[in-house]
Scaffold this active site. Structure first.
Site, short mmCIF file in Angstrom:
data_model
loop_
_atom_site.label_atom_id
_atom_site.label_comp_id
_atom_site.label_asym_id
_atom_site.label_seq_id
_atom_site.Cartn_x
_atom_site.Cartn_y
_atom_site.Cartn_z
N ASP A 142 41.02 47.75 36.96
CA ASP A 142 42.48 47.38 36.40
C ASP A 142 42.38 45.95 35.53
OD1 ASP A 142 42.07 45.18 38.33
OD2 ASP A 142 43.79 45.82 39.43
N ASN B 246 51.96 42.37 48.21
CA ASN B 246 53.04 43.19 48.44
C ASN B 246 52.76 44.50 48.64
OD1 ASN B 246 51.83 43.91 45.97
ND2 ASN B 246 53.62 43.89 44.40
N HIS C 242 49.99 46.13 46.94
CA HIS C 242 49.48 46.81 45.89
C HIS C 242 47.91 47.08 45.97
CE1 HIS C 242 48.81 43.01 43.21
NE2 HIS C 242 47.64 43.23 44.07
N GLU D 263 51.38 49.18 42.15
CA GLU D 263 52.29 48.44 42.78
C GLU D 263 53.36 49.02 43.65
OE1 GLU D 263 52.35 45.37 42.39
OE2 GLU D 263 52.50 44.65 40.28
P1 PGA Z 1 43.47 38.24 46.23
O1 PGA Z 1 44.04 39.59 45.36
O2 PGA Z 1 42.19 38.69 46.75
O3 PGA Z 1 43.26 37.22 45.27
O4 PGA Z 1 44.47 38.12 47.28
C1 PGA Z 1 43.98 40.88 45.87
C2 PGA Z 1 44.65 41.89 45.23
O5 PGA Z 1 45.73 41.72 44.81
O6 PGA Z 1 44.27 42.86 45.10
#
Ligand code: PGA
Length: 254
Positions: free
Chosen positions: A76, A145, A147, A152
Site C-alpha cells: 500500500d 482500528n 485495518h 479499513e
Molecule cells: P504500526 O502500523 O506497525 O506502525 O503500528 C501497523 C499498521 O497500521 O498496519
C-alpha cells in the site's frame, strides 16, 4: 514461548518481546526463501516490522538468506506519492529494507499510487500479481482500528487492489511518521483482502500493548468487515499470527 492452534485452523505463537517474535518471523521468511528462492512475497510498513528488517538485513549480510530471486510486491501507499517522496511508504520500504539486502530492483513491484489514472493502475497491479501466481507469503501488520494494509473497517473479503479513503484514526496513526502533516492525502492505494486471502501463507505480526484490544477483537470476535483483520481467519491453516506478550495480553483463547 507459547503456541496455540485454533479449531478454525490458524495458529498463534506468542513470545516475550518484540525482538524475539520478530526473530521467529524472520525464521519463517528464511525457511520459505530457502525452500522457494523465487517466492512472491510482501512486508508491511510501520514501526512493527523495524526489528524484523534489521534481523533480515543482518542475516542477508551473513549470506544466511539469499533474496536475489525473490519477487516482491508492496502492499500500500498514500495516493499521489512517488517513491521518491519522503513520505511515500514504497520509498520508506526501499530505504528500510529492500536497499539493505540483495533483492533485485527488477523483481520489485511497487504499488502505483502516483499513477495519473489510479483506478486503472490498481487493476494492472492486481493483474501483475495474479500473473506472478499471487502471494506465496504475505507478512502483515495490523492497525489499531483493525485495518490490514489500507483495508479499513468496511473492507469486504472480496476486495482487490484499489483506491480507498483513509479513516481519521488511520490518518492520525500515520501522522506520527509524516514530515509535513498538511500534505497528507485522504486516500491511499492498497491491495485488497482477496489478494491477501489467496496467499499460500499469511503471517500477521503484532506487537505492543496498543494492539492488545484489536488483536483480541480480531481473533475472538465475529469474522466481520468491521474488523478487517478478523477476515484473515478465513484463511484457516494458512494464517499464522506472531504476537509479543503485550499484544497478546487481552487474548482469551480456547
Ligand atoms: P504500526 O502500523 O506497525 O506502525 O503500528 C501497523 C499498521 O497500521 O498496519
Amino acid at each position: 514461548m507459547l503456541e496455540f492452534k485454533h479449531n478454525e485452523g490458524w495458529a498463534i505463537t506468542i513470545a516475550t518481546d518484540h525482538r524475539t517474535v520478530s526473530a521467529l518471523v524472520a525464521d519463517v521468511i528464511a525457511e520459505q526463501v530457502a525452500a522457494t528462492p523465487n517466492i512472491v512475497w510482501s512486508l508491511p510498513t510501520g514501526s512493527t516490522p523495524i526489528p524484523l528488517f534489521d534481523i533480515l538485513a543482518a542475516r542477508a549480510a551473513r549470506e544466511e538468506i539469499d533474496f536475489r530471486n525473490v519477487v516482491f510486491f508492496s502492499l500500500d501507499d498514500y495516493l499521489g506519492l512517488h517513491p521518491s517522496d519522503p513520505n511515500s511508504l514504497s520509498g520508506w520500504l526501499q530505504r528500510e529494507f529492500l536497499n539493505r539486502v540483495n533483492v533485485q530492483p527488477a523483481n520489485v513491484h511497487l504499488i502505483p499510487a502516483d499513477d495519473p489514472i489510479p483506478g486503472e493502475a490498481a487493476r494492472h497491479y492486481d493483474a501483475d500479481l495474479t500473473r506472478c501466481g499471487g502471494f506465496d507469503l504475505v507478512v502483515l501488520g495490523i492497525g489499531e482500528n483493525g485495518h490490514i494494509a489500507f483495508n479499513e473497517p468496511g473492507s469486504e473479503a472480496s476486495t482487490r487492489t484499489r483506491v480507498v479513503e483513509m479513516t481519521p484514526e488511520t490518518r492520525e496513526q500515520a501522522a506520527g511518521y509524516w514530515n509535513d502533516q498538511f500534505r497528507m492525502p485522504g486516500q491511499a492505494m492498497t491491495i485488497g483482502m482477496a489478494n491477501i486471502l489467496e496467499a499460500r501463507q499469511i503471517v500477521l505480526l503484532v506487537t505492543g500493548s496498543v494492539k492488545a484490544t484489536v488483536l483480541a477483537e480480531a481473533l475472538t470476535g465475529d469474522i466481520s468487515h468491521h474488523v478487517p483483520a478478523s477476515i484473515l481467519r478465513l484463511a484457516g491453516a494458512r494464517l499464522h499470527i506472531f504476537a509479543d506478550a503485550s499484544a497478546a495480553s487481552q487474548l482469551n483463547l480456547n
